[in-house]
Scaffold this motif. Structure first.
Motif, PDB file in Angstrom:
ATOM      1  N   LYS A  13       0.835  -1.200   0.000  1.00  0.00           N
ATOM      2  CA  LYS A  13       0.000   0.000   0.000  1.00  0.00           C
ATOM      3  C   LYS A  13       0.875   1.258   0.000  1.00  0.00           C
ATOM      4  O   LYS A  13       0.544   2.256  -0.608  1.00  0.00           O
ATOM      5  CB  LYS A  13      -0.894  -0.043   1.235  1.00  0.00           C
ATOM      6  CG  LYS A  13      -1.970   0.984   1.293  1.00  0.00           C
ATOM      7  CD  LYS A  13      -2.873   0.724   2.487  1.00  0.00           C
ATOM      8  CE  LYS A  13      -3.929   1.798   2.578  1.00  0.00           C
ATOM      9  NZ  LYS A  13      -4.796   1.619   3.728  1.00  0.00           N
ATOM     10  N   ASP A  14       2.003   1.209   0.741  1.00  0.00           N
ATOM     11  CA  ASP A  14       2.955   2.318   0.799  1.00  0.00           C
ATOM     12  C   ASP A  14       4.295   1.811   0.286  1.00  0.00           C
ATOM     13  O   ASP A  14       4.951   1.013   0.942  1.00  0.00           O
ATOM     14  CB  ASP A  14       3.084   2.824   2.245  1.00  0.00           C
ATOM     15  CG  ASP A  14       4.079   3.963   2.387  1.00  0.00           C
ATOM     16  OD1 ASP A  14       4.481   4.554   1.358  1.00  0.00           O
ATOM     17  OD2 ASP A  14       4.458   4.274   3.531  1.00  0.00           O
ATOM     18  N   SER A  33      -5.938  -1.514  11.154  1.00  0.00           N
ATOM     19  CA  SER A  33      -4.774  -1.481  10.258  1.00  0.00           C
ATOM     20  C   SER A  33      -3.900  -2.701  10.526  1.00  0.00           C
ATOM     21  O   SER A  33      -3.699  -3.093  11.677  1.00  0.00           O
ATOM     22  CB  SER A  33      -3.959  -0.206  10.476  1.00  0.00           C
ATOM     23  OG  SER A  33      -4.696   0.916  10.073  1.00  0.00           O
ATOM     24  N   PRO A  69      -2.166   5.076   6.266  1.00  0.00           N
ATOM     25  CA  PRO A  69      -1.638   5.432   4.949  1.00  0.00           C
ATOM     26  C   PRO A  69      -0.173   5.072   4.729  1.00  0.00           C
ATOM     27  O   PRO A  69       0.264   4.998   3.584  1.00  0.00           O
ATOM     28  CB  PRO A  69      -1.806   6.961   4.909  1.00  0.00           C
ATOM     29  CG  PRO A  69      -1.683   7.369   6.336  1.00  0.00           C
ATOM     30  CD  PRO A  69      -2.262   6.237   7.150  1.00  0.00           C
ATOM     31  N   GLU A  70       0.604   4.879   5.819  1.00  0.00           N
ATOM     32  CA  GLU A  70       2.048   4.679   5.659  1.00  0.00           C
ATOM     33  C   GLU A  70       2.549   3.496   6.480  1.00  0.00           C
ATOM     34  O   GLU A  70       1.904   3.068   7.448  1.00  0.00           O
ATOM     35  CB  GLU A  70       2.808   5.936   6.114  1.00  0.00           C
ATOM     36  CG  GLU A  70       2.512   7.155   5.291  1.00  0.00           C
ATOM     37  CD  GLU A  70       3.248   8.387   5.792  1.00  0.00           C
ATOM     38  OE1 GLU A  70       3.887   8.314   6.871  1.00  0.00           O
ATOM     39  OE2 GLU A  70       3.185   9.415   5.107  1.00  0.00           O
ATOM     40  N   ASN A  71       3.727   3.015   6.109  1.00  0.00           N
ATOM     41  CA  ASN A  71       4.409   1.974   6.874  1.00  0.00           C
ATOM     42  C   ASN A  71       4.809   2.527   8.236  1.00  0.00           C
ATOM     43  O   ASN A  71       4.942   3.741   8.405  1.00  0.00           O
ATOM     44  CB  ASN A  71       5.669   1.516   6.123  1.00  0.00           C
ATOM     45  CG  ASN A  71       5.349   0.995   4.742  1.00  0.00           C
ATOM     46  OD1 ASN A  71       4.340   0.343   4.532  1.00  0.00           O
ATOM     47  ND2 ASN A  71       6.206   1.300   3.786  1.00  0.00           N
ATOM     48  N   TYR A  75      -0.163  -4.604   9.640  1.00  0.00           N
ATOM     49  CA  TYR A  75       1.205  -4.438   9.157  1.00  0.00           C
ATOM     50  C   TYR A  75       1.858  -5.810   9.058  1.00  0.00           C
ATOM     51  O   TYR A  75       1.618  -6.679   9.891  1.00  0.00           O
ATOM     52  CB  TYR A  75       2.010  -3.564  10.129  1.00  0.00           C
ATOM     53  CG  TYR A  75       1.437  -2.178  10.300  1.00  0.00           C
ATOM     54  CD1 TYR A  75       1.857  -1.132   9.487  1.00  0.00           C
ATOM     55  CD2 TYR A  75       0.478  -1.913  11.268  1.00  0.00           C
ATOM     56  CE1 TYR A  75       1.338   0.142   9.638  1.00  0.00           C
ATOM     57  CE2 TYR A  75      -0.052  -0.648  11.428  1.00  0.00           C
ATOM     58  CZ  TYR A  75       0.382   0.380  10.605  1.00  0.00           C
ATOM     59  OH  TYR A  75      -0.139   1.639  10.765  1.00  0.00           O
ATOM     60  N   THR A 122       0.223   4.713  11.875  1.00  0.00           N
ATOM     61  CA  THR A 122       0.257   5.909  11.038  1.00  0.00           C
ATOM     62  C   THR A 122      -1.136   6.431  10.701  1.00  0.00           C
ATOM     63  O   THR A 122      -1.261   7.413   9.978  1.00  0.00           O
ATOM     64  CB  THR A 122       1.049   5.642   9.743  1.00  0.00           C
ATOM     65  OG1 THR A 122       0.445   4.559   9.036  1.00  0.00           O
ATOM     66  CG2 THR A 122       2.497   5.312  10.068  1.00  0.00           C
ATOM     67  N   ARG A 137       5.240  -3.066   7.306  1.00  0.00           N
ATOM     68  CA  ARG A 137       4.664  -2.319   6.183  1.00  0.00           C
ATOM     69  C   ARG A 137       3.147  -2.476   6.204  1.00  0.00           C
ATOM     70  O   ARG A 137       2.629  -3.561   6.435  1.00  0.00           O
ATOM     71  CB  ARG A 137       5.223  -2.853   4.861  1.00  0.00           C
ATOM     72  CG  ARG A 137       6.730  -2.706   4.786  1.00  0.00           C
ATOM     73  CD  ARG A 137       7.313  -3.437   3.611  1.00  0.00           C
ATOM     74  NE  ARG A 137       7.099  -4.873   3.731  1.00  0.00           N
ATOM     75  CZ  ARG A 137       7.784  -5.790   3.056  1.00  0.00           C
ATOM     76  NH1 ARG A 137       8.715  -5.420   2.199  1.00  0.00           N
ATOM     77  NH2 ARG A 137       7.535  -7.073   3.206  1.00  0.00           N
ATOM     78  N   ARG A 169      10.233   4.485   4.597  1.00  0.00           N
ATOM     79  CA  ARG A 169      10.000   5.244   5.845  1.00  0.00           C
ATOM     80  C   ARG A 169      11.087   4.944   6.878  1.00  0.00           C
ATOM     81  O   ARG A 169      10.830   4.845   8.062  1.00  0.00           O
ATOM     82  CB  ARG A 169       8.631   4.960   6.448  1.00  0.00           C
ATOM     83  CG  ARG A 169       7.465   5.099   5.518  1.00  0.00           C
ATOM     84  CD  ARG A 169       7.103   6.520   5.237  1.00  0.00           C
ATOM     85  NE  ARG A 169       6.072   6.546   4.190  1.00  0.00           N
ATOM     86  CZ  ARG A 169       5.851   7.567   3.421  1.00  0.00           C
ATOM     87  NH1 ARG A 169       6.559   8.653   3.552  1.00  0.00           N
ATOM     88  NH2 ARG A 169       4.923   7.526   2.494  1.00  0.00           N
TER      89      ARG A 169
END
Length: 197
Positions: A94-95, A164, A178-180, A166, A130, A171, A99
């Protein structure tokens, strides 16, 4: 009489400049304590860096430490977790940005760009989701990213606030984040000791 007028003008100019300078110095001296109190105190400066001994962290174990008031997740990943992270296609992310404060800006989010080469068994990242800043949980492995190691399933991190998810490299794979997870600046001081910050 002309000399007296000229002397009065010079004296007046001098008094105006001297008064203005004194007022400026007084304002700075008055404001200094208020400005200085905004500087971080010694306790905060001491937390700017922290050292962690990785030797006691067993394979498959994760620990959470605090750095600058935020949780940092440190996981001693197993070989299946590393293989799982390395096997993810960039198109599935997704990202796509790593990072990682230790990597070049804009580097891809490959597993290699999220860890230190030769020490990929240790994943060090900020434990702050995030999406809205919750703390993801890695204690309950995710079925979506799970691999079987013996009779135990291993997986990534799950943020219970909004779902969310990961993977084993931190990640973002599913959910609203929206981000890792960010990788903080850190370096190895020895084979088993790191300094964060």
């Amino acid at each position: 009489m002309a000399d007296t007028v000229h002397d009065d003008v010079n004296r007046r100019d001098f008094l105006m400049i001297a008064t203005g300078a004194a007022a400026g110095v007084g304002a700075v001296l008055t404001a200094w304590p208020f400005v200085h109190q905004m500087n971080p105190d010694q306790a905060v400066l001491a937390l700017a860096t922290t050292q962690v001994d990785l030797a006691p962290i067993a394979e498959g174990q994760a620990v959470t430490i605090k750095w600058r008031g935020n949780p940092v997740l440190i996981r001693h990943r197993t070989k299946p977790e590393i293989d799982l992270a390395k096997g993810v296609a960039m198109a599935d992310l997704k990202d796509p940005v790593s990072r990682n404060a230790n990597a070049k800006d804009g580097s891809e989010a490959t597993d290699e760009n999220r860890v230190v080469g030769g020490k990929e068994q240790f994943l060090i990242m900020m434990g702050v989701c995030t999406h809205l800043g919750c703390v993801p949980d890695g204690a309950n492995p995710l079925r979506e990213f799970a691999v079987v190691e013996g009779s135990e399933k291993t997986g990534g991190w799950f943020c219970p606030c909004h779902g969310s998810q990961y993977d084993t490299a931190g990640r973002i794979r599913k959910g609203p984040a929206p981000e890792n997870l960010a990788v903080p600046p850190y370096k190895y001081l020895s084979d088993t000791k790191i300094q964060i910050g």
